[in-house]
Design a protein around this motif. Structure first.
Motif, PDB file in Angstrom:
ATOM      1  N   THR A 187       4.326   6.493  -6.432  1.00  0.00           N
ATOM      2  CA  THR A 187       5.127   5.585  -7.266  1.00  0.00           C
ATOM      3  C   THR A 187       6.276   6.349  -7.911  1.00  0.00           C
ATOM      4  O   THR A 187       7.412   5.867  -7.965  1.00  0.00           O
ATOM      5  CB  THR A 187       4.249   4.937  -8.345  1.00  0.00           C
ATOM      6  OG1 THR A 187       3.212   4.175  -7.728  1.00  0.00           O
ATOM      7  CG2 THR A 187       5.074   4.007  -9.232  1.00  0.00           C
ATOM      8  N   ALA A 188       5.986   7.555  -8.406  1.00  0.00           N
ATOM      9  CA  ALA A 188       7.029   8.390  -9.007  1.00  0.00           C
ATOM     10  C   ALA A 188       8.105   8.730  -7.979  1.00  0.00           C
ATOM     11  O   ALA A 188       9.304   8.686  -8.278  1.00  0.00           O
ATOM     12  CB  ALA A 188       6.408   9.671  -9.565  1.00  0.00           C
ATOM     13  N   LEU A 189       7.691   9.047  -6.761  1.00  0.00           N
ATOM     14  CA  LEU A 189       8.647   9.340  -5.693  1.00  0.00           C
ATOM     15  C   LEU A 189       9.517   8.123  -5.389  1.00  0.00           C
ATOM     16  O   LEU A 189      10.743   8.232  -5.265  1.00  0.00           O
ATOM     17  CB  LEU A 189       7.899   9.779  -4.434  1.00  0.00           C
ATOM     18  CG  LEU A 189       8.739  10.002  -3.168  1.00  0.00           C
ATOM     19  CD1 LEU A 189       9.729  11.145  -3.381  1.00  0.00           C
ATOM     20  CD2 LEU A 189       7.839  10.288  -1.972  1.00  0.00           C
ATOM     21  N   ALA A 190       8.886   6.956  -5.287  1.00  0.00           N
ATOM     22  CA  ALA A 190       9.617   5.725  -4.964  1.00  0.00           C
ATOM     23  C   ALA A 190      10.602   5.349  -6.066  1.00  0.00           C
ATOM     24  O   ALA A 190      11.632   4.727  -5.798  1.00  0.00           O
ATOM     25  CB  ALA A 190       8.640   4.584  -4.718  1.00  0.00           C
ATOM     26  N   GLN A 191      10.302   5.739  -7.317  1.00  0.00           N
ATOM     27  CA  GLN A 191      11.188   5.390  -8.432  1.00  0.00           C
ATOM     28  C   GLN A 191      12.267   6.431  -8.679  1.00  0.00           C
ATOM     29  O   GLN A 191      13.049   6.309  -9.616  1.00  0.00           O
ATOM     30  CB  GLN A 191      10.346   5.167  -9.698  1.00  0.00           C
ATOM     31  CG  GLN A 191       9.454   3.927  -9.587  1.00  0.00           C
ATOM     32  CD  GLN A 191       8.692   3.634 -10.860  1.00  0.00           C
ATOM     33  OE1 GLN A 191       8.863   4.314 -11.876  1.00  0.00           O
ATOM     34  NE2 GLN A 191       7.862   2.609 -10.836  1.00  0.00           N
ATOM     35  N   GLY A 192      12.307   7.473  -7.821  1.00  0.00           N
ATOM     36  CA  GLY A 192      13.434   8.397  -7.861  1.00  0.00           C
ATOM     37  C   GLY A 192      13.294   9.605  -8.738  1.00  0.00           C
ATOM     38  O   GLY A 192      14.298  10.135  -9.222  1.00  0.00           O
ATOM     39  N   CYS A 193      12.088  10.094  -8.959  1.00  0.00           N
ATOM     40  CA  CYS A 193      11.921  11.296  -9.780  1.00  0.00           C
ATOM     41  C   CYS A 193      12.444  12.525  -9.039  1.00  0.00           C
ATOM     42  O   CYS A 193      12.504  12.553  -7.811  1.00  0.00           O
ATOM     43  CB  CYS A 193      10.450  11.487 -10.142  1.00  0.00           C
ATOM     44  SG  CYS A 193       9.409  12.016  -8.753  1.00  0.00           S
ATOM     45  N   ASP A 194      12.827  13.540  -9.793  1.00  0.00           N
ATOM     46  CA  ASP A 194      13.184  14.831  -9.200  1.00  0.00           C
ATOM     47  C   ASP A 194      11.942  15.693  -9.012  1.00  0.00           C
ATOM     48  O   ASP A 194      11.898  16.542  -8.124  1.00  0.00           O
ATOM     49  CB  ASP A 194      14.196  15.565 -10.083  1.00  0.00           C
ATOM     50  CG  ASP A 194      15.546  14.865 -10.097  1.00  0.00           C
ATOM     51  OD1 ASP A 194      16.057  14.537  -9.006  1.00  0.00           O
ATOM     52  OD2 ASP A 194      16.079  14.633 -11.192  1.00  0.00           O
ATOM     53  N   ALA A 195      10.942  15.464  -9.865  1.00  0.00           N
ATOM     54  CA  ALA A 195       9.665  16.172  -9.753  1.00  0.00           C
ATOM     55  C   ALA A 195       8.619  15.392 -10.535  1.00  0.00           C
ATOM     56  O   ALA A 195       8.948  14.614 -11.439  1.00  0.00           O
ATOM     57  CB  ALA A 195       9.776  17.595 -10.290  1.00  0.00           C
ATOM     58  N   ASP A 249       0.850  -1.176   0.000  1.00  0.00           N
ATOM     59  CA  ASP A 249       0.000   0.000   0.000  1.00  0.00           C
ATOM     60  C   ASP A 249       0.888   1.228   0.000  1.00  0.00           C
ATOM     61  O   ASP A 249       1.486   1.573   1.009  1.00  0.00           O
ATOM     62  CB  ASP A 249      -0.910   0.012   1.241  1.00  0.00           C
ATOM     63  CG  ASP A 249      -1.638   1.342   1.359  1.00  0.00           C
ATOM     64  OD1 ASP A 249      -1.879   1.759   2.502  1.00  0.00           O
ATOM     65  OD2 ASP A 249      -1.936   1.930   0.322  1.00  0.00           O
ATOM     66  N   ALA A 250       0.987   1.867  -1.152  1.00  0.00           N
ATOM     67  CA  ALA A 250       1.842   3.046  -1.261  1.00  0.00           C
ATOM     68  C   ALA A 250       1.195   4.280  -0.664  1.00  0.00           C
ATOM     69  O   ALA A 250       1.755   5.353  -0.707  1.00  0.00           O
ATOM     70  CB  ALA A 250       2.187   3.302  -2.727  1.00  0.00           C
ATOM     71  N   GLY A 251      -0.007   4.146  -0.114  1.00  0.00           N
ATOM     72  CA  GLY A 251      -0.712   5.308   0.387  1.00  0.00           C
ATOM     73  C   GLY A 251      -0.267   5.759   1.756  1.00  0.00           C
ATOM     74  O   GLY A 251      -0.596   6.848   2.180  1.00  0.00           O
ATOM     75  N   PHE A 252       0.505   4.953   2.476  1.00  0.00           N
ATOM     76  CA  PHE A 252       0.864   5.341   3.836  1.00  0.00           C
ATOM     77  C   PHE A 252       2.342   5.648   4.018  1.00  0.00           C
ATOM     78  O   PHE A 252       2.721   6.284   4.977  1.00  0.00           O
ATOM     79  CB  PHE A 252       0.469   4.229   4.813  1.00  0.00           C
ATOM     80  CG  PHE A 252      -1.006   4.208   5.065  1.00  0.00           C
ATOM     81  CD1 PHE A 252      -1.812   3.322   4.403  1.00  0.00           C
ATOM     82  CD2 PHE A 252      -1.578   5.101   5.944  1.00  0.00           C
ATOM     83  CE1 PHE A 252      -3.175   3.307   4.619  1.00  0.00           C
ATOM     84  CE2 PHE A 252      -2.932   5.098   6.172  1.00  0.00           C
ATOM     85  CZ  PHE A 252      -3.736   4.205   5.511  1.00  0.00           C
ATOM     86  N   ALA A 253       3.171   5.195   3.127  1.00  0.00           N
ATOM     87  CA  ALA A 253       4.595   5.478   3.289  1.00  0.00           C
ATOM     88  C   ALA A 253       5.285   5.394   1.944  1.00  0.00           C
ATOM     89  O   ALA A 253       4.855   4.724   1.041  1.00  0.00           O
ATOM     90  CB  ALA A 253       5.236   4.487   4.264  1.00  0.00           C
ATOM     91  N   ALA A 254       6.382   6.079   1.834  1.00  0.00           N
ATOM     92  CA  ALA A 254       7.210   6.014   0.635  1.00  0.00           C
ATOM     93  C   ALA A 254       8.651   6.189   1.050  1.00  0.00           C
ATOM     94  O   ALA A 254       8.938   6.881   2.022  1.00  0.00           O
ATOM     95  CB  ALA A 254       6.815   7.115  -0.352  1.00  0.00           C
TER      96      ALA A 254
END
Length: 341
Positions: A117-125, A9-14
């Protein structure tokens, strides 16, 4: 094609951004375009074509990194939306990605799933936008310029509402005024077309409420922000996923999620009811004194209906808050990701 089936569940932590990629790259950032989709099969391929052209344009001019992605989030669609997303991924795995939610959870939760998901995959923005191409994709150029100049959040704001009906234009204006009067913070004429830096996304991941209203949450994050004005276009294909009933529900969700002022209306309604009752009591005494007792019947009936209506409205307002407390107390996940491409 690579499938990664996830039950997380990506809704509670990243994962924290610093662990993922180190320092943020603002000169040639990795940008994720996040598009929630619900029954968008009719126009999704055209949307992908337009975004792919914009992606290549930005990469070729050195504005963004080749590691940037276009990420579609399927919010439990009932049509061929997910099949098209898979097809796009197969056609170009380096550009198109997909997230499939196991069940329809609503636009806000689907958008959050894509952003996390974008945050977890390492996006800058990450740039969030609707899949119907009503948001002007050319505005992202200025989004990215503002991000490079140090802005952590860039809002896409409509420059005008000329294409809206009179009813929609005036109800939207009324909503923003009521929202502001309630003490909540929002950006007028801004929907969910925005850029959020990795730092802002990391801050967003700490907000765990189930009753999600991102248009109200994002302004509370703080950080340096800016606005980019654009003209919203017509929907390319398909029908709007926000009919009047859904828009009203969304407005109530936003107001009750960020303000307790409606609860004070209950007290106000009670005071008004008492004042009306006192006035009616005086009126009845006067009527009896002049021998017009029958006149009091109509006044009594009006007061009964008035008080009854105020009580029902008050109970409804309290019920909205009790319902939200009930949902929050369950600590259920806001969404579950079934498959990630």
């Amino acid at each position: 094609m690579t499938f990664n089936t996830s039950t997380r569940d990506a809704g509670f932590a990243a994962p924290t951004a610093s662990v993922l990629t180190g320092p943020m790259n603002r000169k040639m950032p990795t940008i994720y375009f996040v598009l929630p989709c619900y029954n968008e099969a009719e126009g999704l391929e055209h949307t992908a074509e337009v975004l792919l052209a914009k992606y290549h344009s930005l990469v070729n001019t050195g504005e963004i990194s080749k590691a940037s992605r276009i990420l579609f989030v399927d919010d439990g669609s009932k049509d061929a939306t997910w099949s098209i997303i898979r097809k796009l991924h197969e056609s170009d795995e380096t550009v198109f990605g997909g997230v499939k939610l196991s069940h329809n959870r609503g636009h806000q939760n689907a958008l959050l799933a894509g952003l996390m998901t974008a945050l977890a995959q390492g996006c800058d923005a990450a740039i969030s936008m609707d899949a119907d191409l009503q948001d002007d994709v050319n505005a992202v150029d200025e989004f990215i310029r503002n991000f490079k100049n140090g802005d952590e959040v860039v809002y896409g704001v409509r420059s005008a509402r000329k294409k809206d009906t009179w009813f929609k234009r005036n109800t939207a204006e009324a909503f923003y005024k009521v929202f502001e009067w309630m003490g909540a913070e929002t950006v007028p004429d801004h929907a969910d077309y925005r850029l959020m830096s990795r730092e802002a996304l990391d801050a967003l991941s700490e907000y765990h409420e189930v009753n999600l209203f991102l248009r109200g949450i994002v302004p509370t994050l703080g950080y340096q922000t800016s606005k980019v004005y654009y003209e919203r276009g017509e929907r390319e294909a398909g029908e709007s996923k926000y009919p009047l009933k859904k828009m009203i529900s969304f407005a109530i969700q936003g107001i009750t999620s960020f303000s307790t002022k409606p609860l004070s209306f209950v007290t106000g309604a009670g005071i008004i009811s008492i004042l009306v009752a006192v006035a009616m009591f005086i009126y009845v005494l006067v009527s009896l004194g002049f021998g017009h007792a029958i006149a009091g019947w109509g006044s009594m009936m009006i007061s009964v209906w008035l008080i009854g209506g105020l009580i029902m409205v008050s109970l409804g307002i309290v019920g909205e808050y009790v319902g939200k407390i009930y949902m929050e107390s369950k600590h259920r996940p806001r969404y579950r990701i079934e498959t990630t491409l």
